[in-house]
Write an enzyme that holds these catalytic residues in place. Structure first.
Site, PDB file in Angstrom:
ATOM      1  N   GLU A  61       0.577  -0.987   0.259  1.00  0.00           N
ATOM      2  CA  GLU A  61      -0.218  -0.044   0.043  1.00  0.00           C
ATOM      3  C   GLU A  61       0.784   1.237  -0.128  1.00  0.00           C
ATOM      4  O   GLU A  61       0.928   2.043  -0.406  1.00  0.00           O
ATOM      5  CB  GLU A  61      -0.789   0.105   1.425  1.00  0.00           C
ATOM      6  CG  GLU A  61      -1.890  -1.019   1.208  1.00  0.00           C
ATOM      7  CD  GLU A  61      -1.767  -2.203   1.526  1.00  0.00           C
ATOM      8  OE1 GLU A  61      -2.689  -3.479   1.109  1.00  0.00           O
ATOM      9  OE2 GLU A  61      -0.816  -2.976   1.515  1.00  0.00           O
ATOM     10  N   GLN A  83      -6.786  -2.612  -1.527  1.00  0.00           N
ATOM     11  CA  GLN A  83      -7.627  -3.740  -1.605  1.00  0.00           C
ATOM     12  C   GLN A  83      -8.947  -3.696  -0.365  1.00  0.00           C
ATOM     13  O   GLN A  83     -10.184  -4.248  -0.103  1.00  0.00           O
ATOM     14  CB  GLN A  83      -7.027  -4.719  -1.412  1.00  0.00           C
ATOM     15  CG  GLN A  83      -7.875  -6.115  -2.424  1.00  0.00           C
ATOM     16  CD  GLN A  83      -7.158  -7.095  -2.768  1.00  0.00           C
ATOM     17  OE1 GLN A  83      -6.593  -8.162  -1.600  1.00  0.00           O
ATOM     18  NE2 GLN A  83      -6.858  -7.248  -4.066  1.00  0.00           N
ATOM     19  N   PHE A  84      -8.581  -3.538   0.932  1.00  0.00           N
ATOM     20  CA  PHE A  84      -9.338  -3.496   2.003  1.00  0.00           C
ATOM     21  C   PHE A  84      -8.848  -1.755   3.136  1.00  0.00           C
ATOM     22  O   PHE A  84      -7.547  -1.925   2.672  1.00  0.00           O
ATOM     23  CB  PHE A  84      -9.183  -3.844   3.368  1.00  0.00           C
ATOM     24  CG  PHE A  84      -9.828  -5.967   2.720  1.00  0.00           C
ATOM     25  CD1 PHE A  84     -11.561  -6.278   2.829  1.00  0.00           C
ATOM     26  CD2 PHE A  84      -9.092  -7.089   2.082  1.00  0.00           C
ATOM     27  CE1 PHE A  84     -12.415  -6.905   2.338  1.00  0.00           C
ATOM     28  CE2 PHE A  84      -9.670  -7.784   1.315  1.00  0.00           C
ATOM     29  CZ  PHE A  84     -11.331  -8.548   1.177  1.00  0.00           C
ATOM     30  N   ALA A  85     -10.544  -1.357   3.267  1.00  0.00           N
ATOM     31  CA  ALA A  85      -9.277  -0.083   4.133  1.00  0.00           C
ATOM     32  C   ALA A  85      -8.521   0.288   5.330  1.00  0.00           C
ATOM     33  O   ALA A  85      -7.709   0.155   5.550  1.00  0.00           O
ATOM     34  CB  ALA A  85     -10.679   0.565   4.211  1.00  0.00           C
ATOM     35  N   ILE A  88      -4.445   0.388   4.611  1.00  0.00           N
ATOM     36  CA  ILE A  88      -4.999   1.155   4.450  1.00  0.00           C
ATOM     37  C   ILE A  88      -3.505   2.116   5.498  1.00  0.00           C
ATOM     38  O   ILE A  88      -2.557   3.397   5.353  1.00  0.00           O
ATOM     39  CB  ILE A  88      -5.890   2.416   4.333  1.00  0.00           C
ATOM     40  CG1 ILE A  88      -5.825   4.094   3.902  1.00  0.00           C
ATOM     41  CG2 ILE A  88      -6.429   3.471   5.611  1.00  0.00           C
ATOM     42  CD1 ILE A  88      -6.875   4.955   2.819  1.00  0.00           C
ATOM     43  N   HIS A 130     -10.369  -7.094   8.248  1.00  0.00           N
ATOM     44  CA  HIS A 130     -11.218  -6.999   6.931  1.00  0.00           C
ATOM     45  C   HIS A 130     -12.521  -6.419   6.623  1.00  0.00           C
ATOM     46  O   HIS A 130     -13.602  -6.509   6.017  1.00  0.00           O
ATOM     47  CB  HIS A 130     -11.492  -8.114   6.318  1.00  0.00           C
ATOM     48  CG  HIS A 130     -10.507  -8.489   5.231  1.00  0.00           C
ATOM     49  ND1 HIS A 130      -9.205  -9.626   6.369  1.00  0.00           N
ATOM     50  CD2 HIS A 130      -9.631  -8.761   4.410  1.00  0.00           C
ATOM     51  CE1 HIS A 130      -8.286 -10.114   5.617  1.00  0.00           C
ATOM     52  NE2 HIS A 130      -8.690  -9.074   4.469  1.00  0.00           N
TER      53      HIS A 130
END
Length: 327
Positions: A61, A83-85, A88, A130
């Site tokens: 990321e 792809q998933f917060a 981040i 997730h």
């Protein structure tokens, strides 16, 4: 003219239309190319625009956001997908220390027009890594704009606005809504301005402020209260930074009671700032304490029944509304 499409399809439409409109717009992230993304959001984009404008990246990321920042400084408008917060956080330094500060550091000469798409939220039995709602991390940082649409219309219109904005925008799209939220979306170039809230339901007794997937549960609770003679005004913030202070204060002055609902944890969530602002600037209008219904200050279990026990829902919101009305 409008037609019914899903939240996911609305996001895909916004990406495709902006890529056709402006050759400087491209997407990048893990599996966003021929595979079409983990959730299928970018399906078909690589076929239409080629793999250089729908760029698969390594699982990093920090690199994804770093490449997006560098490209933006060369005149491009990248849309980076996490792809998933939850992950981040691996690109946190790039977003908060680089993207958020660059315009200031260059004396207003060099903007960073990137969008970071972050599929967030729970109620999908995703467990610890997730299911998170990390929006308050970024609302806290000057230099970033943060949006969280709840409807297909807003999902498309806010993404278009974010792509065209000269500032870095973190775009939280709720996974639970991808295929469950369906609604009218206009054909053509409809933009939803960043910074404007939407009134989802009018009411005179209580102001309910929310965003994202919690809009659905909040509207259900408001419907229940209407049968008891209470009018709940439901405000969908849509934009978390900047947030629509004028719309919120206008409603508070009308109802004098406020309930804030969000899926993020309670401590230092977005609701804390809203509550502080309302208390500081509209205290004389309040007839009851500003109240919050949120996720508890804990992690998300993998078990779906346990997760749903923690999540705010129509029952917990309805209970809070009744208590507030009786204060």
């Amino acid at each position: 003219m409008s037609r019914e499409i899903t939240y996911l399809e609305a996001i895909r439409e916004a990406l495709a239309e902006e890529m056709r409109r402006d050759s400087k717009v491209f997407v990048l992230g893990e599996d966003v190319g021929p595979y079409g993304g983990a959730f299928g959001v970018t399906a078909g984009l690589a076929e239409e625009f080629g793999e250089m404008r729908c760029l698969d990246t390594p699982i990093s990321e920090s690199a994804i956001v770093g490449v997006a920042i560098g490209a933006s400084l060369r005149g491009y408008r990248p849309v980076a997908e996490m792809q998933f917060a939850d992950f981040i956080s691996c690109g946190f330094d790039q977003i908060v220390n680089q993207a958020a500060t660059h315009y200031y550091r260059t004396g207003g000469r060099v903007p960073v027009p990137i969008v970071v798409r972050a599929p967030s939220g729970g109620n999908v039995s995703g467990g610890l890594y997730h299911s998170q709602n990390p929006e308050s991390w970024f609302v806290h940082r000057p230099g970033l704009k943060v949006v969280a649409p709840s409807t297909p219309w807003d999902a498309k219109g806010l993404l278009k606005a974010a792509i065209r904005d000269p500032n870095p925008v973190v775009y939280f799209e709720h996974k639970y809504l991808y295929r469950r939220a369906k609604g009218p979306v206009p054909e053509g170039d409809e933009i939803v301005p960043i910074g404007e809230a939407a009134f989802r339901r009018e009411g005179a007794d209580i102001t309910l402020i929310t965003y994202g997937a919690m809009v659905l549960a909040s509207l259900e609770a408001a419907d229940r209260l209407s049968k008891e003679g209470l009018g709940v005004e439901v405000i969908d913030l849509r934009s978390l930074m900047p947030w629509d202070k004028a719309a919120v204060f206008r409603s508070v002055e009308k109802t004098s009671r406020v309930l804030i609902v969000h899926e993020d944890v309670k401590t230092l969530g977005v609701g804390a700032e809203l509550s502080a602002a309302i208390t500081e600037e509209r205290f004389e209008w309040l007839d009851a304490p500003v109240t919050r219904v949120t996720y508890p200050d804990t992690h998300c279990p993998f078990s779906l029944p346990l997760e749903r026990f923690n999540l705010p829902n129509a029952d917990s919101i309805t209970s809070a509304l009744r208590t507030l009305a009786a204060y």
